[in-house]
Design a protein around this motif. Structure first.
Motif, PDB file in Angstrom:
ATOM      1  N   HIS A   1      -2.937  12.812   6.295  1.00 45.72           N
ATOM      2  CA  HIS A   1      -3.513  11.991   5.230  1.00 45.72           C
ATOM      3  C   HIS A   1      -4.916  11.468   5.511  1.00 45.72           C
ATOM      4  O   HIS A   1      -5.585  10.983   4.605  1.00 45.72           O
ATOM      5  CB  HIS A   1      -2.550  10.872   4.797  1.00 45.72           C
ATOM      6  CG  HIS A   1      -2.415   9.735   5.749  1.00 45.72           C
ATOM      7  ND1 HIS A   1      -1.595   9.776   6.845  1.00 45.72           N
ATOM      8  CD2 HIS A   1      -2.992   8.506   5.769  1.00 45.72           C
ATOM      9  CE1 HIS A   1      -1.669   8.623   7.492  1.00 45.72           C
ATOM     10  NE2 HIS A   1      -2.525   7.832   6.857  1.00 45.72           N
TER      11      HIS A   1
ATOM     12  N   ASP B   1      -4.239   7.627  -0.995  1.00 46.59           N
ATOM     13  CA  ASP B   1      -4.420   6.677   0.101  1.00 46.59           C
ATOM     14  C   ASP B   1      -5.817   6.063   0.064  1.00 46.59           C
ATOM     15  O   ASP B   1      -5.993   4.849   0.155  1.00 46.59           O
ATOM     16  CB  ASP B   1      -4.216   7.407   1.433  1.00 46.59           C
ATOM     17  CG  ASP B   1      -4.460   6.509   2.624  1.00 46.59           C
ATOM     18  OD1 ASP B   1      -3.698   5.552   2.798  1.00 46.59           O
ATOM     19  OD2 ASP B   1      -5.430   6.751   3.367  1.00 46.59           O
TER      20      ASP B   1
ATOM     21  N   HIS C   1       3.711   7.599   4.669  1.00 45.39           N
ATOM     22  CA  HIS C   1       2.539   8.252   5.281  1.00 45.39           C
ATOM     23  C   HIS C   1       1.955   7.419   6.420  1.00 45.39           C
ATOM     24  O   HIS C   1       1.405   7.951   7.363  1.00 45.39           O
ATOM     25  CB  HIS C   1       1.472   8.548   4.221  1.00 45.39           C
ATOM     26  CG  HIS C   1       0.722   7.336   3.759  1.00 45.39           C
ATOM     27  ND1 HIS C   1       1.231   6.456   2.824  1.00 45.39           N
ATOM     28  CD2 HIS C   1      -0.479   6.835   4.121  1.00 45.39           C
ATOM     29  CE1 HIS C   1       0.372   5.479   2.636  1.00 45.39           C
ATOM     30  NE2 HIS C   1      -0.683   5.682   3.408  1.00 45.39           N
ATOM     31  N   ASP C   2       2.053   6.091   6.316  1.00 46.65           N
ATOM     32  CA  ASP C   2       1.449   5.226   7.339  1.00 46.65           C
ATOM     33  C   ASP C   2       2.467   4.700   8.341  1.00 46.65           C
ATOM     34  O   ASP C   2       2.196   3.715   9.034  1.00 46.65           O
ATOM     35  CB  ASP C   2       0.773   4.017   6.666  1.00 46.65           C
ATOM     36  CG  ASP C   2      -0.716   4.270   6.417  1.00 46.65           C
ATOM     37  OD1 ASP C   2      -1.293   5.136   7.095  1.00 46.65           O
ATOM     38  OD2 ASP C   2      -1.286   3.580   5.550  1.00 46.65           O
TER      39      ASP C   2
ATOM     40  N   HIS D   1       0.831  -1.204   0.000  1.00 48.78           N
ATOM     41  CA  HIS D   1       0.000   0.000   0.000  1.00 48.78           C
ATOM     42  C   HIS D   1       0.869   1.259   0.000  1.00 48.78           C
ATOM     43  O   HIS D   1       0.623   2.194  -0.752  1.00 48.78           O
ATOM     44  CB  HIS D   1      -0.901  -0.050   1.240  1.00 48.78           C
ATOM     45  CG  HIS D   1      -1.604   1.230   1.555  1.00 48.78           C
ATOM     46  ND1 HIS D   1      -2.631   1.723   0.778  1.00 48.78           N
ATOM     47  CD2 HIS D   1      -1.435   2.127   2.568  1.00 48.78           C
ATOM     48  CE1 HIS D   1      -3.067   2.863   1.312  1.00 48.78           C
ATOM     49  NE2 HIS D   1      -2.358   3.126   2.400  1.00 48.78           N
TER      50      HIS D   1
HETATM   51 FE   LIG Z   1      -2.595   4.630   4.146  1.00 45.83          FE
END
Ligand SMILES: [Fe+2]
Ligand SMILES: [Fe+2]
Length: 471
Positions: A319, A348, A262-263, A230
């Motif tokens: 995000h 996302d 981002h995660d 992802h």
């Molecule tokens: Fe994400």
């Protein structure tokens, strides 16, 4: 000249061999030689070796540049064997090995001794190659021989670089490097991001010349480690948007890095929660919603971030924050979401909606995901950026399985460059109207108004491996 079928067969046997060897080495790293787990891993490996040996007295597993070969047939890398290939390539390189030759008769015991001699040769010793060769001789291993890396390079001067292959390499390598960064951050080790920066740079360069291949790769959603797959997808989709926004190479890399991590805050969430097979309770949601803030804390600890830091931190923090400031985390004083944050939230959401693994929803086919997102244009998403995004992925992204009005099935291979024809991509027909598999031509749907897309389908439901049609 060997025929194509022969090469295909050797290539897929090679794939099996890399997977079984990988398993064998990994098992040997944690078990001693007589463990049952080793025996079954050995058996599996011997089985694939036997098939490879049915065409001759010996075969070699060769490393040439970044590729593995069975003799002179390149082993293709895909979602099923990339981890294994990476592992073998790295371990061979570290010990200066260019090839390993296996000959008949092959018995499990010799292979077992080879594997342990291999892993017990410290790559950091002065001459690991020499050390390993001595071990093989002293242990009477004669049916498995190794060659040094230099000698192999000349043998394969004819290897042609293929950009599609390269795109796959970079994609998979970025997944593995991103996972390394996140796993070490989780263990609170000091983490450098130089390697990730270099890979993101390569993705940017590739995007400039091979956009459709790279975008197509985001459609391969079979990889187990959802988070890493992802992350790379979100990065690719964001870079593609940045390119339409006229960003320069440097800014594109910054955006790619920001969205790749981002995660990163998810590393602080309990693993059972991330893998929970059922719906989350309100309390669990509350924990999940903390990941953007955890992300900020982790990013602040990374080495080598410097001036990029602020924009990366913003992408992580924002995000899940919507265009209208709904979403999370809640802001103390309202302000506009940064452009990196707005881009990241679109990429996302799209990747999460179309993937099977996130929060256990049934995945949307791409066009359904896009129309779902369109309904939130101006509230959740920046309307202009969303339009740009749809232009990037197309209503029918590369790799989408489609049913034509003629009842034939096809796979989208390229978006139509003309935005007015966004509903009419290039399609390769894969079955005729009776469902028989065919090797159809690639057709520009804009060129023939009598054939059009009736509906997009979920290739997972039909068990069709779409990647082989566009890669
Ligand atoms: Fe994400
Ligand atoms: Fe997230």
């Amino acid at each position: 000249m060997k025929d194509r079928l022969f090469e295909e067969k050797r290539g897929s046997l090679g794939k099996e061999l890399t997977n079984s060897l990988h398993k064998l080495f990994k098992t040997a790293l944690i078990h001693d030689p007589n463990n049952v787990a080793i025996n079954s891993a050995l058996e599996k490996t011997l089985e694939s070796m036997k098939l490879l040996l049915s065409d001759g007295d010996s075969f070699s597993l060769r490393l040439v540049q970044e590729y593995l070969f069975i003799d002179d047939v390149k082993i293709k890398v895909d979602i099923e064997n990339f981890l294994a290939s990476m592992f073998l390539i790295e371990e061979m390189k570290k010990r200066g090995i260019g090839s390993v030759t296996f000959s008949v008769p092959q018995c499990g015991d010799e292979l077992r001794r080879f594997v342990y001699a291999f892993i017990n040769t410290d790559p950091k010793s002065i001459e690991p190659f020499k050390e390993l060769s001595h071990k093989l001789i002293s242990q009477g291993i004669t049916n498995i021989t190794i060659n040094m890396i230099k000698e192999e390079a000349e043998y394969f001067e004819h290897v042609i670089e293929d950009t599609k292959e390269m795109a796959k390499r970079i994609y998979f390598k970025t997944i593995s490097v991103a996972s390394e960064v996140m796993e070490s951050a989780k263990l609170k080790h000091s983490v450098g991001i130089k390697k990730s920066k270099r890979l993101v740079q390569s993705m940017v360069d590739l995007m400039l010349k091979e956009e459709s291949t790279l975008l197509g790769l985001t459609n391969l959603r079979a990889y187990d480690e959802y988070t890493y797959n992802h992350s790379v997808n979100v990065s690719i989709l964001s870079i593609a948007m940045g390119q339409r926004l006229g960003y320069h190479r440097r800014e594109l890399s910054e955006l790619g890095m920001a969205t790749l991590f981002h995660d990163i805050g998810k590393i602080d969430l309990p693993i059972e929660l991330l893998n929970k097979p059922s719906e989350f309770t309100p309390e669990e949601w509350q924990i999940i919603r903390q990941h953007p803030v955890h992300g900020v804390k982790t990013l602040l600890r990374l080495k080598g971030l410097q001036e990029q830091a602020i924009r990366m931190i913003m992408a992580s923090f924002e995000h899940h924050l919507n265009y209208d400031l709904s979403g999370y985390p809640k802001l103390v004083s309202p302000r506009r979401v940064s452009i990196f944050g707005r881009i990241a939230s679109i990429a996302d959401c799209y990747d999460a909606l179309t993937s099977a693994r996130v929060y256990n929803r049934t995945p949307f086919v791409p066009d359904k995901a896009l129309s779902f997102m369109m309904k939130k244009s101006g509230s959740a998403f920046d309307p202009i950026l969303l339009k740009i995004f749809i232009n990037v992925v197309g209503i029918y992204p590369i790799g989408t399985l489609i049913l034509m009005n003629t009842k034939e099935l096809g796979v989208v291979t390229k978006a139509n460059p003309n935005p007015g024809n966004i509903h009419r991509p290039y399609v390769k027909l894969i079955t005729d109207r009776d469902g028989n598999e065919i090797d159809g031509e690639i057709t520009d749907l804009a060129g023939d108004k009598n054939i059009f897309i009736a509906q997009s389908l979920d290739h997972r439901k039909y068990g069709i491996d779409v990647s082989k049609y566009f890669m």
